[in-house]
Scaffold this active site. Structure first.
Site, PDB file in Angstrom:
ATOM      1  N   ILE A  16      -8.631  61.085   2.701  1.00 29.38           N
ATOM      2  CA  ILE A  16     -10.077  61.330   2.659  1.00 29.38           C
ATOM      3  C   ILE A  16     -10.607  61.535   4.065  1.00 29.38           C
ATOM      4  O   ILE A  16     -11.441  62.414   4.320  1.00 29.38           O
ATOM      5  CB  ILE A  16     -10.815  60.180   1.947  1.00 29.38           C
ATOM      6  CG1 ILE A  16     -10.261  59.973   0.540  1.00 29.38           C
ATOM      7  CG2 ILE A  16     -12.315  60.484   1.863  1.00 29.38           C
ATOM      8  CD1 ILE A  16     -10.860  58.784  -0.201  1.00 29.38           C
ATOM      9  N   LEU A  38      -1.931  55.880  12.293  1.00 27.49           N
ATOM     10  CA  LEU A  38      -0.788  56.683  11.856  1.00 27.49           C
ATOM     11  C   LEU A  38       0.265  55.825  11.162  1.00 27.49           C
ATOM     12  O   LEU A  38       1.434  55.773  11.560  1.00 27.49           O
ATOM     13  CB  LEU A  38      -0.177  57.483  13.013  1.00 27.49           C
ATOM     14  CG  LEU A  38      -1.058  58.585  13.607  1.00 27.49           C
ATOM     15  CD1 LEU A  38      -0.311  59.326  14.698  1.00 27.49           C
ATOM     16  CD2 LEU A  38      -1.534  59.553  12.528  1.00 27.49           C
ATOM     17  N   THR A  39      -0.165  55.145  10.097  1.00 32.41           N
ATOM     18  CA  THR A  39       0.789  54.491   9.208  1.00 32.41           C
ATOM     19  C   THR A  39       1.412  55.561   8.315  1.00 32.41           C
ATOM     20  O   THR A  39       1.218  56.765   8.540  1.00 32.41           O
ATOM     21  CB  THR A  39       0.078  53.438   8.338  1.00 32.41           C
ATOM     22  OG1 THR A  39      -0.896  54.097   7.507  1.00 32.41           O
ATOM     23  CG2 THR A  39      -0.608  52.393   9.205  1.00 32.41           C
ATOM     24  N   THR A 137     -14.643  51.474  -2.344  1.00 31.91           N
ATOM     25  CA  THR A 137     -14.080  51.902  -3.621  1.00 31.91           C
ATOM     26  C   THR A 137     -14.794  51.261  -4.805  1.00 31.91           C
ATOM     27  O   THR A 137     -15.310  50.142  -4.702  1.00 31.91           O
ATOM     28  CB  THR A 137     -12.582  51.525  -3.677  1.00 31.91           C
ATOM     29  OG1 THR A 137     -12.066  51.754  -4.986  1.00 31.91           O
ATOM     30  CG2 THR A 137     -12.370  50.044  -3.353  1.00 31.91           C
ATOM     31  N   ASP A 138     -14.759  51.944  -5.940  1.00 31.90           N
ATOM     32  CA  ASP A 138     -15.307  51.354  -7.161  1.00 31.90           C
ATOM     33  C   ASP A 138     -14.444  50.204  -7.684  1.00 31.90           C
ATOM     34  O   ASP A 138     -14.878  49.424  -8.536  1.00 31.90           O
ATOM     35  CB  ASP A 138     -15.483  52.412  -8.252  1.00 31.90           C
ATOM     36  CG  ASP A 138     -14.203  53.142  -8.642  1.00 31.90           C
ATOM     37  OD1 ASP A 138     -13.131  52.841  -8.067  1.00 31.90           O
ATOM     38  OD2 ASP A 138     -14.260  54.023  -9.516  1.00 31.90           O
ATOM     39  N   GLU A 139     -13.241  50.060  -7.155  1.00 33.05           N
ATOM     40  CA  GLU A 139     -12.346  49.002  -7.643  1.00 33.05           C
ATOM     41  C   GLU A 139     -12.854  47.604  -7.300  1.00 33.05           C
ATOM     42  O   GLU A 139     -12.386  46.615  -7.883  1.00 33.05           O
ATOM     43  CB  GLU A 139     -10.935  49.214  -7.104  1.00 33.05           C
ATOM     44  CG  GLU A 139     -10.300  50.489  -7.626  1.00 33.05           C
ATOM     45  CD  GLU A 139      -8.832  50.611  -7.282  1.00 33.05           C
ATOM     46  OE1 GLU A 139      -8.104  49.606  -7.386  1.00 33.05           O
ATOM     47  OE2 GLU A 139      -8.409  51.719  -6.911  1.00 33.05           O
ATOM     48  N   TYR A 163      -5.561  44.760  -3.101  1.00 33.12           N
ATOM     49  CA  TYR A 163      -6.292  45.875  -2.488  1.00 33.12           C
ATOM     50  C   TYR A 163      -7.788  45.769  -2.720  1.00 33.12           C
ATOM     51  O   TYR A 163      -8.583  45.777  -1.777  1.00 33.12           O
ATOM     52  CB  TYR A 163      -5.780  47.215  -3.026  1.00 33.12           C
ATOM     53  CG  TYR A 163      -6.736  48.361  -2.766  1.00 33.12           C
ATOM     54  CD1 TYR A 163      -7.106  48.689  -1.457  1.00 33.12           C
ATOM     55  CD2 TYR A 163      -7.293  49.087  -3.813  1.00 33.12           C
ATOM     56  CE1 TYR A 163      -8.006  49.727  -1.215  1.00 33.12           C
ATOM     57  CE2 TYR A 163      -8.182  50.122  -3.576  1.00 33.12           C
ATOM     58  CZ  TYR A 163      -8.534  50.430  -2.281  1.00 33.12           C
ATOM     59  OH  TYR A 163      -9.434  51.444  -2.034  1.00 33.12           O
ATOM     60  N   LYS A 167     -10.945  45.065  -0.083  1.00 36.68           N
ATOM     61  CA  LYS A 167     -12.083  45.972   0.112  1.00 36.68           C
ATOM     62  C   LYS A 167     -13.404  45.275  -0.221  1.00 36.68           C
ATOM     63  O   LYS A 167     -14.421  45.506   0.446  1.00 36.68           O
ATOM     64  CB  LYS A 167     -11.912  47.226  -0.746  1.00 36.68           C
ATOM     65  CG  LYS A 167     -10.815  48.162  -0.264  1.00 36.68           C
ATOM     66  CD  LYS A 167     -11.038  48.681   1.151  1.00 36.68           C
ATOM     67  CE  LYS A 167     -12.194  49.669   1.223  1.00 36.68           C
ATOM     68  NZ  LYS A 167     -12.332  50.254   2.588  1.00 36.68           N
ATOM     69  N   ASN A 262      -5.418  58.572 -17.625  1.00 35.61           N
ATOM     70  CA  ASN A 262      -4.321  59.055 -16.779  1.00 35.61           C
ATOM     71  C   ASN A 262      -3.484  60.099 -17.513  1.00 35.61           C
ATOM     72  O   ASN A 262      -3.044  61.088 -16.914  1.00 35.61           O
ATOM     73  CB  ASN A 262      -3.441  57.878 -16.354  1.00 35.61           C
ATOM     74  CG  ASN A 262      -4.133  56.971 -15.357  1.00 35.61           C
ATOM     75  OD1 ASN A 262      -5.130  57.349 -14.732  1.00 35.61           O
ATOM     76  ND2 ASN A 262      -3.611  55.764 -15.205  1.00 35.61           N
ATOM     77  N   ASP A 294       4.169  48.941 -17.343  1.00 34.44           N
ATOM     78  CA  ASP A 294       2.879  48.939 -16.648  1.00 34.44           C
ATOM     79  C   ASP A 294       2.945  48.076 -15.404  1.00 34.44           C
ATOM     80  O   ASP A 294       3.731  47.121 -15.328  1.00 34.44           O
ATOM     81  CB  ASP A 294       1.789  48.410 -17.585  1.00 34.44           C
ATOM     82  CG  ASP A 294       0.421  48.996 -17.278  1.00 34.44           C
ATOM     83  OD1 ASP A 294       0.285  49.697 -16.260  1.00 34.44           O
ATOM     84  OD2 ASP A 294      -0.508  48.756 -18.072  1.00 34.44           O
ATOM     85  N   HIS A 298      -3.111  45.903 -14.236  1.00 35.22           N
ATOM     86  CA  HIS A 298      -3.614  47.275 -14.236  1.00 35.22           C
ATOM     87  C   HIS A 298      -4.996  47.329 -14.902  1.00 35.22           C
ATOM     88  O   HIS A 298      -5.144  47.052 -16.095  1.00 35.22           O
ATOM     89  CB  HIS A 298      -2.626  48.167 -14.996  1.00 35.22           C
ATOM     90  CG  HIS A 298      -2.790  49.623 -14.713  1.00 35.22           C
ATOM     91  ND1 HIS A 298      -1.940  50.578 -15.222  1.00 35.22           N
ATOM     92  CD2 HIS A 298      -3.699  50.307 -13.973  1.00 35.22           C
ATOM     93  CE1 HIS A 298      -2.308  51.774 -14.815  1.00 35.22           C
ATOM     94  NE2 HIS A 298      -3.385  51.636 -14.058  1.00 35.22           N
TER      95      HIS A 298
END
Length: 359
Positions: A16, A38-39, A137-139, A163, A167, A262, A294, A298
């Site tokens: 992004i 730069l990962t 993020t929306d997460e 994650y 965030k 998905n 899965d 999730h």
């Protein structure tokens, strides 16, 4: 150098971030100082077209390196900082959560400290014009049932992975620096992005990459998890609009108005490949779909209510999913060398770990 023409972008060699740098410079808005560690997901090939553009200054470095960030702010005097720098893949956060806490929480804290110190030293007029925009993020909102209303800016946080928890933590830090210190912050929470230069651990480029090689296309669980899909250039335009018109301290949700399972996304990509690059034996690409166990925790569904950014700022996505996904697939077909370069042995090992037999 005119201080009002320069912005600092962190994480600007990632998916992004790199798209944002290209979009920003295409508008002729001014100079971009681009700080990226730069990962594995940061790639200078994403910025290759800008190698000789004097408006783009690339510097390898970490947002957690306070001395480096202090020096950049003092040297370039940006009027805005746009923070894309983050570890961002849920699967990796499950296997290596330490990196996510270090970058997304500690790194954001160190960046805020540096920016706050710089901002407090600006002349009054420049302090008033300054903006710190944090891309999230929306997460952070957790998971929705299929009949729940979409996430709004007032939806309580309920992150379900390391994650999203990292965030959410960074968002809280950004909010606190506005309310405690007055730093003019802005936060955007976006839905699933797709488009050029996306690292092929993410769903859409992964499907294209596997399909072109005739490899199994892995689908977690039953494939019915739902996401809202946002073309990356639309997201970049939203960020620019928020920088221009957003209210300091505000949060804006950014979505593509394109909820898809998905499996729907995968079938759409396969159908496009059937159309523009069919197998010699005329097999359909969707015959490669393989359902795998899965991943842990999730989330079932994410959905974005983007009415606030539309009502307050006037932004709305320009691409539909149908137009955006076809552009995206074509980009990966046209940039096979880029894909080959980023799909290293380490990438192949990661795919096997993530989509192979789980313990």
């Amino acid at each position: 150098m005119n201080p009002n023409s320069t912005i600092l972008v962190t994480g600007g060699a990632g998916f992004i971030g790199a798209n944002f740098v290209h979009t920003w410079l295409e508008t002729g808005e001014g100079i971009v100082v681009n700080l990226d560690k730069l990962t594995y997901a940061g790639n200078l090939e994403n910025l290759e077209a800008l190698a000789k553009d004097p408006r783009h200054v690339f510097i390898q470095g970490d947002i957690g390196d306070r001395q480096r960030v202090d020096a950049l702010l003092d040297d370039y005097r940006p009027w805005a900082v746009v923070n894309f720098a983050a570890e961002s893949h849920v699967d990796r956060s499950i296997s290596t959560p330490d990196d996510f806490i270090q970058t997304n929480v500690v790194g954001t804290f160190n960046l805020l400290q540096a920016v706050r110190s710089y901002w407090e030293g600006l002349p009054d007029e420049e302090r008033s014009a300054f903006r710190f925009l944090h891309v999230s993020t929306d997460e952070v909102y957790g998971s929705l049932r299929n009949d729940d209303p979409a996430f709004s800016e007032t939806t309580p946080y309920s992150p379900n992975s390391p994650y999203s928890a990292s965030k959410a933590s960074s968002n809280h830090l950004v909010r606190s620096y506005h309310h405690t210190y007055g730093l003019p912050t802005l936060t955007t929470n976006c839905s699933n992005n797709y488009g050029p230069w996306q690292f092929p651990e993410k769903l859409i480029p992964l499907v294209v990459h596997h399909a072109l090689q005739g490899k199994p296309i892995p689908v977690y669980g039953d494939g019915l998890n739902i996401r809202d899909w946002l073309f990356v250039t639309d997201h970049c335009r939203a960020i620019m609009a928020v920088m221009d018109k957003g209210r300091p301290g505000a949060v804006y949700n950014v979505g593509g108005n394109s909820e898809k399972t998905n499996l729907e996304v995968i079938l759409t990509v396969c159908a496009i490949l059937d159309d523009i690059l069919p197998f010699a034996d005329l097999r359909r690409h969707d015959t490669l779909i393989t359902f795998v166990k899965d991943r842990p925790g999730h989330d079932q569904r994410y959905a974005i209510d983007a009415s606030k950014i539309t009502d307050e700022i006037g932004w709305a996505p320009e691409e539909t999913f149908e137009t955006g996904i076809r552009k995206t697939v074509q980009w990966y077909l046209d940039n096979a060398q880029w894909v080959k370069n980023v799909t290293s042995v380490a990438y192949q090992n990661w795919i096997e770990t993530s989509y192979g037999q789980r313990p």
